[in-house]
Design a protein around this motif. Sequence first.
Motif, PDB file in Angstrom:
ATOM      1  N   GLU A  10       0.826  -1.209   0.000  1.00 12.85           N
ATOM      2  CA  GLU A  10       0.000   0.000   0.000  1.00 12.85           C
ATOM      3  C   GLU A  10       0.867   1.269   0.000  1.00 12.85           C
ATOM      4  O   GLU A  10       0.578   2.230  -0.712  1.00 12.85           O
ATOM      5  N   ALA A  11       1.944   1.257   0.776  1.00 15.21           N
ATOM      6  CA  ALA A  11       2.854   2.402   0.816  1.00 15.21           C
ATOM      7  C   ALA A  11       3.508   2.619  -0.545  1.00 15.21           C
ATOM      8  O   ALA A  11       3.668   3.753  -1.005  1.00 15.21           O
ATOM      9  N   ALA A  14       1.024   4.322  -2.874  1.00 14.90           N
ATOM     10  CA  ALA A  14       0.901   5.750  -2.593  1.00 14.90           C
ATOM     11  C   ALA A  14       2.114   6.516  -3.119  1.00 14.90           C
ATOM     12  O   ALA A  14       1.975   7.591  -3.722  1.00 14.90           O
ATOM     13  N   ALA A  15       3.305   5.961  -2.918  1.00 10.80           N
ATOM     14  CA  ALA A  15       4.526   6.605  -3.405  1.00 10.80           C
ATOM     15  C   ALA A  15       4.550   6.657  -4.938  1.00 10.80           C
ATOM     16  O   ALA A  15       4.971   7.660  -5.523  1.00 10.80           O
ATOM     17  N   LEU A  16       4.080   5.612  -5.576  1.00 15.33           N
ATOM     18  CA  LEU A  16       4.028   5.574  -7.034  1.00 15.33           C
ATOM     19  C   LEU A  16       3.064   6.629  -7.568  1.00 15.33           C
ATOM     20  O   LEU A  16       3.374   7.331  -8.533  1.00 15.33           O
ATOM     21  N   ALA A  17       1.924   6.769  -6.929  1.00 15.75           N
ATOM     22  CA  ALA A  17       0.956   7.790  -7.343  1.00 15.75           C
ATOM     23  C   ALA A  17       1.555   9.186  -7.216  1.00 15.75           C
ATOM     24  O   ALA A  17       1.366  10.038  -8.089  1.00 15.75           O
ATOM     25  N   LEU A  28       2.150  12.347   1.576  1.00 17.92           N
ATOM     26  CA  LEU A  28       2.846  11.127   1.977  1.00 17.92           C
ATOM     27  C   LEU A  28       3.432  11.270   3.368  1.00 17.92           C
ATOM     28  O   LEU A  28       3.835  12.361   3.776  1.00 17.92           O
ATOM     29  N   GLN A  29       3.503  10.147   4.080  1.00 22.41           N
ATOM     30  CA  GLN A  29       4.141  10.156   5.384  1.00 22.41           C
ATOM     31  C   GLN A  29       4.790   8.802   5.638  1.00 22.41           C
ATOM     32  O   GLN A  29       4.423   7.800   5.016  1.00 22.41           O
ATOM     33  N   GLY A  30       5.765   8.779   6.495  1.00 19.25           N
ATOM     34  CA  GLY A  30       6.422   7.532   6.869  1.00 19.25           C
ATOM     35  C   GLY A  30       7.122   6.840   5.716  1.00 19.25           C
ATOM     36  O   GLY A  30       7.860   7.448   4.947  1.00 19.25           O
ATOM     37  N   ALA A  31       6.856   5.532   5.600  1.00 16.92           N
ATOM     38  CA  ALA A  31       7.541   4.699   4.611  1.00 16.92           C
ATOM     39  C   ALA A  31       7.260   5.135   3.178  1.00 16.92           C
ATOM     40  O   ALA A  31       8.160   5.100   2.331  1.00 16.92           O
ATOM     41  N   MET A  35      10.006   5.929   0.382  1.00 16.09           N
ATOM     42  CA  MET A  35      10.001   5.160  -0.862  1.00 16.09           C
ATOM     43  C   MET A  35       9.974   6.082  -2.069  1.00 16.09           C
ATOM     44  O   MET A  35      10.676   5.854  -3.045  1.00 16.09           O
ATOM     45  N   GLU A  36       9.162   7.110  -2.024  1.00 14.21           N
ATOM     46  CA  GLU A  36       9.031   8.043  -3.147  1.00 14.21           C
ATOM     47  C   GLU A  36      10.357   8.735  -3.425  1.00 14.21           C
ATOM     48  O   GLU A  36      10.719   8.958  -4.573  1.00 14.21           O
ATOM     49  N   GLN A  37      11.108   9.028  -2.382  1.00 12.67           N
ATOM     50  CA  GLN A  37      12.376   9.739  -2.531  1.00 12.67           C
ATOM     51  C   GLN A  37      13.508   8.828  -3.007  1.00 12.67           C
ATOM     52  O   GLN A  37      14.380   9.256  -3.742  1.00 12.67           O
ATOM     53  N   SER A  38      13.495   7.570  -2.589  1.00 11.58           N
ATOM     54  CA  SER A  38      14.666   6.729  -2.822  1.00 11.58           C
ATOM     55  C   SER A  38      14.508   5.652  -3.894  1.00 11.58           C
ATOM     56  O   SER A  38      15.501   5.048  -4.296  1.00 11.58           O
ATOM     57  N   MET A  39      13.292   5.405  -4.368  1.00 11.52           N
ATOM     58  CA  MET A  39      13.085   4.325  -5.332  1.00 11.52           C
ATOM     59  C   MET A  39      12.683   4.874  -6.698  1.00 11.52           C
ATOM     60  O   MET A  39      12.067   5.934  -6.785  1.00 11.52           O
ATOM     61  N   THR A  40      13.021   4.121  -7.730  1.00  8.12           N
ATOM     62  CA  THR A  40      12.627   4.517  -9.080  1.00  8.12           C
ATOM     63  C   THR A  40      11.165   4.141  -9.310  1.00  8.12           C
ATOM     64  O   THR A  40      10.582   3.347  -8.555  1.00  8.12           O
ATOM     65  N   GLU A  41      10.590   4.666 -10.372  1.00  4.67           N
ATOM     66  CA  GLU A  41       9.198   4.359 -10.702  1.00  4.67           C
ATOM     67  C   GLU A  41       9.027   2.865 -10.984  1.00  4.67           C
ATOM     68  O   GLU A  41       8.020   2.265 -10.589  1.00  4.67           O
TER      69      GLU A  41
END
Length: 65
Positions: A10-11, A14-17, A28-31, A35-41
């Motif tokens: 689920e996290a 949300a990060a992908l969106a 966004l909050q927490g994980a 994830m949004e900052q450190s992972m690629t699409e």
Amino acid sequence: MPARSKVQQEAAGAALAAKRGKRPVSSLQGASKKMEQSMTEDELKEFASTKRKDLPESIGKKPKK
């Protein structure tokens, strides 16, 4: 690598969106924020597309049978 829990999946969704601009990054909050900052699409897509059927609610719990 697929998500290991429903919460992680689920996290990632949300990060992908947020990464795609369909959700504000400020929501966004927490994980999901990390994830949004450190992972690629592509990495987020792989996590978010994991089937939820047999996943535990969180990583520390065992699946119900």
